[in-house]
Design a protein around this motif. Sequence first.
Motif, PDB file in Angstrom:
ATOM      1  N   ASP A 382       0.874  -1.235  -0.135  1.00 15.32           N
ATOM      2  CA  ASP A 382      -0.095   0.054  -0.083  1.00 15.32           C
ATOM      3  C   ASP A 382       0.952   1.339   0.074  1.00 15.32           C
ATOM      4  OD1 ASP A 382      -2.347  -1.596   0.210  1.00 15.32           O
ATOM      5  OD2 ASP A 382      -2.383  -1.642   2.235  1.00 15.32           O
ATOM      6  N   SER A 383       2.131   1.123  -0.299  1.00 10.23           N
ATOM      7  CA  SER A 383       2.934   2.423  -0.443  1.00 10.23           C
ATOM      8  C   SER A 383       3.714   2.812  -1.741  1.00 10.23           C
ATOM      9  CB  SER A 383       4.104   1.918   0.724  1.00 10.23           C
ATOM     10  OG  SER A 383       3.754   1.785   1.981  1.00 10.23           O
ATOM     11  N   ILE A 384       3.852   3.918  -1.642  1.00  8.75           N
ATOM     12  CA  ILE A 384       4.690   4.202  -2.835  1.00  8.75           C
ATOM     13  C   ILE A 384       6.013   4.937  -2.257  1.00  8.75           C
ATOM     14  CG2 ILE A 384       4.853   6.323  -4.780  1.00  8.75           C
ATOM     15  CD1 ILE A 384       1.973   5.926  -5.302  1.00  8.75           C
ATOM     16  N   ILE A 385       7.110   4.562  -2.631  1.00 13.19           N
ATOM     17  CA  ILE A 385       8.454   5.046  -2.050  1.00 13.19           C
ATOM     18  C   ILE A 385       9.152   5.991  -3.060  1.00 13.19           C
ATOM     19  CG2 ILE A 385      10.520   4.142  -1.213  1.00 13.19           C
ATOM     20  CD1 ILE A 385       8.885   1.509  -0.605  1.00 13.19           C
ATOM     21  N   VAL A 386       9.751   7.098  -2.690  1.00 15.29           N
ATOM     22  CA  VAL A 386      10.464   8.086  -3.752  1.00 15.29           C
ATOM     23  C   VAL A 386      11.703   8.139  -2.891  1.00 15.29           C
ATOM     24  CG1 VAL A 386      10.469  10.267  -4.441  1.00 15.29           C
ATOM     25  CG2 VAL A 386       8.496   9.030  -4.383  1.00 15.29           C
ATOM     26  N   MET A 387      12.869   7.842  -3.681  1.00 19.33           N
ATOM     27  CA  MET A 387      14.034   7.952  -3.445  1.00 19.33           C
ATOM     28  C   MET A 387      14.504   9.407  -3.867  1.00 19.33           C
ATOM     29  SD  MET A 387      16.030   6.181  -1.176  1.00 19.33           S
ATOM     30  CE  MET A 387      15.384   4.560  -1.570  1.00 19.33           C
ATOM     31  N   ALA A 388      15.182  10.278  -3.033  1.00 20.28           N
ATOM     32  CA  ALA A 388      15.613  11.336  -3.682  1.00 20.28           C
ATOM     33  C   ALA A 388      16.862  11.687  -2.852  1.00 20.28           C
ATOM     34  CB  ALA A 388      14.555  12.482  -3.193  1.00 20.28           C
ATOM     35  N   ILE A 389      17.990  12.113  -4.151  1.00 23.71           N
ATOM     36  CA  ILE A 389      19.449  12.411  -3.576  1.00 23.71           C
ATOM     37  C   ILE A 389      19.721  13.696  -4.047  1.00 23.71           C
ATOM     38  CG2 ILE A 389      21.746  11.733  -3.851  1.00 23.71           C
ATOM     39  CD1 ILE A 389      20.746   8.821  -4.669  1.00 23.71           C
ATOM     40  N   ASN A 390      20.171  14.604  -3.109  1.00 23.24           N
ATOM     41  CA  ASN A 390      20.552  15.913  -3.447  1.00 23.24           C
ATOM     42  C   ASN A 390      22.157  15.966  -3.165  1.00 23.24           C
ATOM     43  OD1 ASN A 390      20.682  18.759  -4.094  1.00 23.24           O
ATOM     44  ND2 ASN A 390      19.726  19.315  -1.872  1.00 23.24           N
ATOM     45  N   ALA A 391      22.923  16.315  -4.193  1.00 27.85           N
ATOM     46  CA  ALA A 391      24.283  16.495  -3.757  1.00 27.85           C
ATOM     47  C   ALA A 391      24.756  17.774  -3.780  1.00 27.85           C
ATOM     48  CB  ALA A 391      25.171  15.471  -4.991  1.00 27.85           C
ATOM     49  N   ARG A 392      23.763  18.856  -4.009  1.00 25.86           N
ATOM     50  CA  ARG A 392      24.059  20.186  -4.039  1.00 25.86           C
ATOM     51  C   ARG A 392      24.344  20.786  -2.770  1.00 25.86           C
ATOM     52  NH1 ARG A 392      21.693  22.521  -8.633  1.00 25.86           N
ATOM     53  NH2 ARG A 392      20.482  21.442  -9.756  1.00 25.86           N
ATOM     54  N   GLU A 393      25.227  21.840  -2.678  1.00 27.44           N
ATOM     55  CA  GLU A 393      25.379  22.697  -1.385  1.00 27.44           C
ATOM     56  C   GLU A 393      24.390  23.283  -0.893  1.00 27.44           C
ATOM     57  OE1 GLU A 393      28.370  22.422  -0.058  1.00 27.44           O
ATOM     58  OE2 GLU A 393      29.344  21.210  -1.673  1.00 27.44           O
ATOM     59  N   ASP A 394      23.213  23.382  -1.610  1.00 29.01           N
ATOM     60  CA  ASP A 394      22.091  24.132  -1.043  1.00 29.01           C
ATOM     61  C   ASP A 394      20.717  23.322  -1.285  1.00 29.01           C
ATOM     62  OD1 ASP A 394      21.670  24.297  -3.811  1.00 29.01           O
ATOM     63  OD2 ASP A 394      21.495  26.380  -3.966  1.00 29.01           O
ATOM     64  N   THR A 395      19.526  23.777  -0.639  1.00 27.41           N
ATOM     65  CA  THR A 395      18.433  22.987  -0.666  1.00 27.41           C
ATOM     66  C   THR A 395      17.596  22.978  -2.024  1.00 27.41           C
ATOM     67  OG1 THR A 395      17.104  24.955   0.030  1.00 27.41           O
ATOM     68  CG2 THR A 395      17.839  23.345   1.761  1.00 27.41           C
ATOM     69  N   ARG A 396      17.151  21.942  -2.220  1.00 28.84           N
ATOM     70  CA  ARG A 396      16.623  22.043  -3.508  1.00 28.84           C
ATOM     71  C   ARG A 396      14.950  21.751  -3.571  1.00 28.84           C
ATOM     72  NH1 ARG A 396      18.112  23.485  -8.700  1.00 28.84           N
ATOM     73  NH2 ARG A 396      17.015  22.368 -10.516  1.00 28.84           N
ATOM     74  N   ASN A 397      13.977  22.651  -3.915  1.00 28.59           N
ATOM     75  CA  ASN A 397      12.754  22.200  -3.935  1.00 28.59           C
ATOM     76  C   ASN A 397      12.106  21.288  -5.109  1.00 28.59           C
ATOM     77  OD1 ASN A 397      12.198  23.786  -1.589  1.00 28.59           O
ATOM     78  ND2 ASN A 397      11.783  25.672  -2.745  1.00 28.59           N
ATOM     79  N   VAL A 398      11.262  20.216  -4.758  1.00 29.89           N
ATOM     80  CA  VAL A 398      10.668  19.250  -5.704  1.00 29.89           C
ATOM     81  C   VAL A 398       9.322  19.049  -5.547  1.00 29.89           C
ATOM     82  CG1 VAL A 398      11.634  17.312  -4.508  1.00 29.89           C
ATOM     83  CG2 VAL A 398      11.151  16.809  -6.828  1.00 29.89           C
ATOM     84  N   LYS A 399       8.681  19.103  -6.806  1.00 31.32           N
ATOM     85  CA  LYS A 399       7.226  19.005  -6.861  1.00 31.32           C
ATOM     86  C   LYS A 399       7.111  17.591  -7.095  1.00 31.32           C
ATOM     87  CE  LYS A 399       2.735  20.087  -8.859  1.00 31.32           C
ATOM     88  NZ  LYS A 399       2.028  21.247  -9.459  1.00 31.32           N
ATOM     89  N   ILE A 400       6.663  16.832  -6.150  1.00 25.55           N
ATOM     90  CA  ILE A 400       6.373  15.278  -6.479  1.00 25.55           C
ATOM     91  C   ILE A 400       4.838  15.008  -6.995  1.00 25.55           C
ATOM     92  CG2 ILE A 400       6.431  13.139  -5.748  1.00 25.55           C
ATOM     93  CD1 ILE A 400       8.450  13.898  -3.607  1.00 25.55           C
ATOM     94  N   THR A 401       4.606  14.552  -8.133  1.00 23.19           N
ATOM     95  CA  THR A 401       3.408  13.970  -8.780  1.00 23.19           C
ATOM     96  C   THR A 401       3.102  12.488  -8.692  1.00 23.19           C
ATOM     97  OG1 THR A 401       3.259  15.963  -9.938  1.00 23.19           O
ATOM     98  CG2 THR A 401       1.612  14.238 -10.308  1.00 23.19           C
ATOM     99  N   LEU A 402       2.147  12.058  -8.081  1.00 29.22           N
ATOM    100  CA  LEU A 402       2.146  10.376  -7.604  1.00 29.22           C
ATOM    101  C   LEU A 402       1.119   9.910  -8.570  1.00 29.22           C
ATOM    102  CD1 LEU A 402       2.523  10.846  -3.870  1.00 29.22           C
ATOM    103  CD2 LEU A 402       4.258   9.945  -5.391  1.00 29.22           C
ATOM    104  N   PRO A 403       1.045   8.820  -8.907  1.00 33.23           N
ATOM    105  CA  PRO A 403      -0.004   8.110  -9.623  1.00 33.23           C
ATOM    106  C   PRO A 403      -1.235   7.855  -9.140  1.00 33.23           C
ATOM    107  CG  PRO A 403       1.643   6.449  -9.174  1.00 33.23           C
ATOM    108  CD  PRO A 403       2.317   7.585  -8.542  1.00 33.23           C
ATOM    109  N   TYR A 404      -1.394   7.843  -7.655  1.00 33.22           N
ATOM    110  CA  TYR A 404      -2.311   7.794  -6.861  1.00 33.22           C
ATOM    111  C   TYR A 404      -2.554   8.583  -5.858  1.00 33.22           C
ATOM    112  CZ  TYR A 404      -1.604   2.787  -8.526  1.00 33.22           C
ATOM    113  OH  TYR A 404      -1.280   1.637  -9.484  1.00 33.22           O
ATOM    114  N   ASN A 405      -3.764   8.817  -5.421  1.00 35.15           N
ATOM    115  CA  ASN A 405      -3.813   9.931  -4.087  1.00 35.15           C
ATOM    116  C   ASN A 405      -3.138   9.019  -2.999  1.00 35.15           C
ATOM    117  OD1 ASN A 405      -5.141  11.831  -5.573  1.00 35.15           O
ATOM    118  ND2 ASN A 405      -7.017  11.654  -4.334  1.00 35.15           N
ATOM    119  N   VAL A 406      -2.702   9.956  -2.038  1.00 38.16           N
ATOM    120  CA  VAL A 406      -2.182   9.248  -0.615  1.00 38.16           C
ATOM    121  C   VAL A 406      -2.584  10.158   0.462  1.00 38.16           C
ATOM    122  CG1 VAL A 406       0.115   8.425  -2.000  1.00 38.16           C
ATOM    123  CG2 VAL A 406       0.022  11.176  -1.012  1.00 38.16           C
ATOM    124  N   LYS A 407      -2.360   9.651   1.722  1.00 36.12           N
ATOM    125  CA  LYS A 407      -3.160  10.414   2.802  1.00 36.12           C
ATOM    126  C   LYS A 407      -2.101  10.465   3.799  1.00 36.12           C
ATOM    127  CE  LYS A 407      -5.013   5.890   4.453  1.00 36.12           C
ATOM    128  NZ  LYS A 407      -6.241   5.109   5.092  1.00 36.12           N
TER     129      LYS A 407
END
Length: 504
Positions: A382-407
């Motif tokens: 029942d889970s969707i897992i997203v792996m995210a790696i940020n090698a930058r020296e600063d933060t990075r905003n990401v908008k994640i769009t999933l195939p199903y609704n999550v709660k």
Amino acid sequence: MKKIITTVLVLFVAIGIQAAKPRTSLIVYNTHKQTVTGFGGACCDGAMKPFGDDNACVGRLFGPRSKIGLNILRMEISPSFTGDNWGDYDWNGSLPSARTVKNRGGIVFGTPWSPPGEYKTNGTAQGGNSDDQGNQRGKLRTDCYDKFFPWLNTYLQWMKDHGVAVDAVSIQNEPDWWVNYSGCLYDPQDLVTLVKNYAWMLDRETFPGVRLISGEPLGFTQNYTDPLMQDPTCREQVDIVAGHLYGHLPLKYMKPAGVLPLKYGKELWMTEHSVTDNTGALPTWKDNLIFAEELNECMLAGCTGYIYWYLRAHWAFCGTGETKYGAANKKDELLPRAFVMSHFSKNVTGSTRLATSKDEDAGRTEEGILQNEQFSAYIKGDSIIVMAINAREDTRNVKITLPYNVKSGTLWLSTGNESENLCQKSSLDIAESTNFYPYEMPAQSLSTLIFMIDKGSTAIEEVKQSAADGPKTYYDLHGRRLDVPRGLCIEKRSDGTSRKVVMK
């Protein structure tokens, strides 16, 4: 007045900087890729000497209740008949670790560095690249091809008699590498001849469920993988196609080498590599992010099993106790690299990878320099897992769009800060059922976002109804994929849901 104007200007500049903060978009598609069997390492502790009774490291790393959650152990099949006649390289040395892994529901497989010396052209288990061998290349003699698989049967029987049912055997460690230690050379056509004409001698009736792994070349290249898959008889015999990554980046080499194996329903295992092992000190957090990216890229390349090299080394998962590498290198204590592995081994094992909008641009440079950011996604129950790696020296905003609704959801976060135990867990703030999630990736971080699917979504109900008629894959109770399911199995549907079934 000037003060007010100055304040307003500063405010506008601040707003402008905030608005210009780097953003990216990740779309996760409902397109299913490979199912991941698991992650592990080799039962070695310096110069290929097995752990023996000193297997505390294995105890800390393996099993679902451990902090790291490894489930695959690689051991050497020493070039002997009895397991006690070639110095430190004996079958007995790996038994305590193998038993621990099997008792915890894991997978154990054996790899020969060399068949017995009497089977080889140079008469010794050595590869032949040494002065005392006169630079004579050690190969399996053609008149001994018919002895090779019976020798593997001897190993399987010995292990079984000593309480370990081995799950798979490989043909050869690095058949493309001429060495002065235990080794054996095979050209690609040699392997085809050996498998095509003699692999039927592997006794799968006496050892039900045992699987055959192809030769594991130094680099994952098509010249070793494709010939076995292009021959129908070899395809029938080989269950797992394997290779290493020395000098070979996953998305440049492993991915094309895996096309035919995955097409024909084979597993694709990376069975040996060590990352930044030449450092004279404990690896930096940047080094460990390189390891995280390698893991991620292997998944994007279609990998179903990732097996690291040593388990215990200052550049591996458990410390060795050698103070010259730093005070944190305490024997058998978990190192930062182990917690990086745990993101994958605890969460991705048993999942099915989902395609994303970032799958095609995640590779490092030829020199292995860190990519600025990488992603991968998976579905597991029942889970969707997203792996995210940020090698930058600063933060990075990401908008994640999933195939199903999550709660709801959970975040695993590693930033290299030892005071945070290298893997902090917290809840994701999801106010209502949605298929969007904005995430701010901290600088130089590894994040695992685990979203719980909202089963009440109409879209999900529609998917479930159609999934019953979609493609299915079957696994045994240890999570190993079955080409011909029999008895009690786990049936996994195309939407990632699974159930236990009895196949006749």
